[in-house]
Design a protein around this motif. Structure first.
Motif, PDB file in Angstrom:
ATOM      1  N   GLY A 106      12.711  49.752 -35.073  1.00  0.00           N
ATOM      2  CA  GLY A 106      13.518  50.058 -36.242  1.00  0.00           C
ATOM      3  C   GLY A 106      15.015  49.993 -36.101  1.00  0.00           C
ATOM      4  O   GLY A 106      15.730  50.089 -37.100  1.00  0.00           O
ATOM      5  N   LEU A 107      15.537  49.804 -34.881  1.00  0.00           N
ATOM      6  CA  LEU A 107      16.989  49.643 -34.743  1.00  0.00           C
ATOM      7  C   LEU A 107      17.405  48.318 -35.376  1.00  0.00           C
ATOM      8  O   LEU A 107      16.778  47.284 -35.115  1.00  0.00           O
ATOM      9  N   PRO A 108      18.446  48.310 -36.204  1.00  0.00           N
ATOM     10  CA  PRO A 108      18.918  47.022 -36.728  1.00  0.00           C
ATOM     11  C   PRO A 108      19.436  46.144 -35.590  1.00  0.00           C
ATOM     12  O   PRO A 108      19.954  46.655 -34.594  1.00  0.00           O
ATOM     13  N   HIS A 109      19.257  44.842 -35.719  1.00  0.00           N
ATOM     14  CA  HIS A 109      19.753  43.926 -34.681  1.00  0.00           C
ATOM     15  C   HIS A 109      21.273  44.042 -34.611  1.00  0.00           C
ATOM     16  O   HIS A 109      21.952  44.043 -35.644  1.00  0.00           O
ATOM     17  N   PRO A 110      21.829  44.169 -33.393  1.00  0.00           N
ATOM     18  CA  PRO A 110      23.266  44.421 -33.273  1.00  0.00           C
ATOM     19  C   PRO A 110      24.177  43.205 -33.413  1.00  0.00           C
ATOM     20  O   PRO A 110      25.372  43.290 -33.120  1.00  0.00           O
ATOM     21  N   SER A 111      23.668  42.090 -33.869  1.00  0.00           N
ATOM     22  CA  SER A 111      24.504  40.895 -34.001  1.00  0.00           C
ATOM     23  C   SER A 111      25.564  41.093 -35.080  1.00  0.00           C
ATOM     24  O   SER A 111      25.385  41.887 -36.020  1.00  0.00           O
ATOM     25  N   GLY A 112      26.655  40.343 -34.975  1.00  0.00           N
ATOM     26  CA  GLY A 112      27.729  40.422 -35.961  1.00  0.00           C
ATOM     27  C   GLY A 112      27.261  40.065 -37.357  1.00  0.00           C
ATOM     28  O   GLY A 112      27.772  40.586 -38.352  1.00  0.00           O
ATOM     29  N   ALA A 113      26.263  39.185 -37.450  1.00  0.00           N
ATOM     30  CA  ALA A 113      25.737  38.777 -38.752  1.00  0.00           C
ATOM     31  C   ALA A 113      25.025  39.925 -39.472  1.00  0.00           C
ATOM     32  O   ALA A 113      24.768  39.848 -40.669  1.00  0.00           O
ATOM     33  N   ASN A 114      24.719  40.961 -38.732  1.00  0.00           N
ATOM     34  CA  ASN A 114      23.992  42.110 -39.281  1.00  0.00           C
ATOM     35  C   ASN A 114      24.919  43.315 -39.444  1.00  0.00           C
ATOM     36  O   ASN A 114      24.459  44.468 -39.455  1.00  0.00           O
ATOM     37  N   ALA A 115      26.213  43.071 -39.571  1.00  0.00           N
ATOM     38  CA  ALA A 115      27.221  44.133 -39.501  1.00  0.00           C
ATOM     39  C   ALA A 115      27.011  45.236 -40.530  1.00  0.00           C
ATOM     40  O   ALA A 115      27.198  46.427 -40.223  1.00  0.00           O
ATOM     41  N   MET A 127      14.454  43.387 -29.857  1.00  0.00           N
ATOM     42  CA  MET A 127      15.619  42.803 -30.516  1.00  0.00           C
ATOM     43  C   MET A 127      15.144  41.861 -31.614  1.00  0.00           C
ATOM     44  O   MET A 127      14.981  40.667 -31.409  1.00  0.00           O
ATOM     45  N   GLY A 128      14.881  42.425 -32.781  1.00  0.00           N
ATOM     46  CA  GLY A 128      14.452  41.616 -33.910  1.00  0.00           C
ATOM     47  C   GLY A 128      13.003  41.859 -34.294  1.00  0.00           C
ATOM     48  O   GLY A 128      12.195  42.364 -33.501  1.00  0.00           O
ATOM     49  N   ALA A 129      12.681  41.488 -35.533  1.00  0.00           N
ATOM     50  CA  ALA A 129      11.363  41.780 -36.103  1.00  0.00           C
ATOM     51  C   ALA A 129      10.240  41.052 -35.379  1.00  0.00           C
ATOM     52  O   ALA A 129       9.144  41.599 -35.206  1.00  0.00           O
ATOM     53  N   SER A 130      10.461  39.802 -34.970  1.00  0.00           N
ATOM     54  CA  SER A 130       9.386  39.052 -34.321  1.00  0.00           C
ATOM     55  C   SER A 130       9.041  39.656 -32.960  1.00  0.00           C
ATOM     56  O   SER A 130       7.870  39.688 -32.565  1.00  0.00           O
ATOM     57  N   VAL A 131      10.055  40.149 -32.249  1.00  0.00           N
ATOM     58  CA  VAL A 131       9.807  40.812 -30.961  1.00  0.00           C
ATOM     59  C   VAL A 131       9.078  42.131 -31.197  1.00  0.00           C
ATOM     60  O   VAL A 131       8.146  42.482 -30.462  1.00  0.00           O
TER      61      VAL A 131
END
Length: 264
Positions: free
Chosen positions: A211-220, A186-190
């Motif tokens: 490569g999955l985009p983070h599913p947070s609302g900020a990343n909509a 979940m995220g680039a650092s992880v």
């Protein structure tokens, strides 16, 4: 598996006045596991590992709010006379992927075929009837504070000896219990941390879904484009369509290979 730490903290957890703890600096010193320079690590009852899981969702680290929520749930479980196993399971699952993040996450997993690899209709059921198939983890099991702030992933944990040691002490143990699972950073650092663990031989590279985009609302917007819900021409300058296209293609190929090996 290593010896459980929970028993040595039960009395301290029962005595906690959570209403009086409003910052990480107010966490009682009894919960301090390690400190070096600007970093401190504090115990959280996240020792439960679902060894039946086939999918491991890997966050970066619990933050201060999650520490409080987990301790509150641990107090509830103690008051109810719960067993150690039940307390640890309940504490670890508090607030896991709640709110708007969950439908985005489910859609992303289904889009690349994780549900077919798991043999279920949709990854939506991972949060109820198929919860035994998933393990919610963090590459840094216990909260790490950078000063008084939650550790954000920068600098990368693989670059900091103290943080590498925390990853190897706790998360590597979980990974050893789940050698055949798929790992979702979940995220680039992880993702960077998991790639480092793969280089150390702790996790097989082909088991990490990068490569999955983070599913947070900020990343909509990135999520919407990855899922085909938004056209390339409608994207803002902040979204790199080529990068997302490449990630989607690699993930679909990776999942196809895994399904082929599984006979799916």
């Amino acid at each position: 598996m290593a010896e459980l730490l929970l028993p040595r903290y039960l009395d301290e957890i029962a005595r906690l006045d959570l209403a009086a703890i409003n910052t990480s600096a107010q966490i009682p010193p009894e919960f301090l596991l390690a400190r070096e320079g600007r970093y401190s690590v504090h115990y959280i009852p996240f020792e439960h590992v679902n060894t039946r899981a086939r999918l491991v969702i890997v966050g970066i680290a619990p933050g201060f709010v999650q520490w409080k929520n987990a301790m509150r749930e641990a107090q509830r479980q103690l008051a109810a006379g719960a067993s150690t196993d039940d307390l640890l399971r309940a504490a670890r699952l508090t607030g896991a992927f709640s709110g708007a993040i969950r439908p985005n996450f489910v859609a992303l997993l289904d889009a690349i075929g994780v549900q077919r690899w798991l043999g279920i209709e949709s990854c939506a059921t991972l949060f109820d009837v198929d919860a035994d198939l998933v393990h919610i983890g963090a590459i840094l099991r216990h909260p790490v504070f950078d000063g008084e702030k939650n550790y954000s992933g920068s600098p990368g944990m693989a670059k900091v000896a103290f943080l590498r040691e925390q990853v190897l002490r706790y998360f590597a143990e979980e990974a050893a219990a789940l050698p055949d699972a798929l790992y979702i950073p979940m995220g680039a650092s992880v993702a960077e941390g998991l790639a480092w663990l793969a280089g150390e031989g702790v996790i097989r590279r082909e088991r990490i879904l990068h490569g999955l985009p983070h599913p947070s609302g900020a990343n909509a917007e990135r999520v919407a484009y990855f899922l085909g819900r938004k056209e390339r021409a409608a994207l803002s300058g902040k979204t790199n369509a080529d990068q997302l296209d490449g990630a989607r293609a690699r993930l679909l190929e990776q999942m196809a290979g895994l399904l082929s090996k599984a006979g799916g």
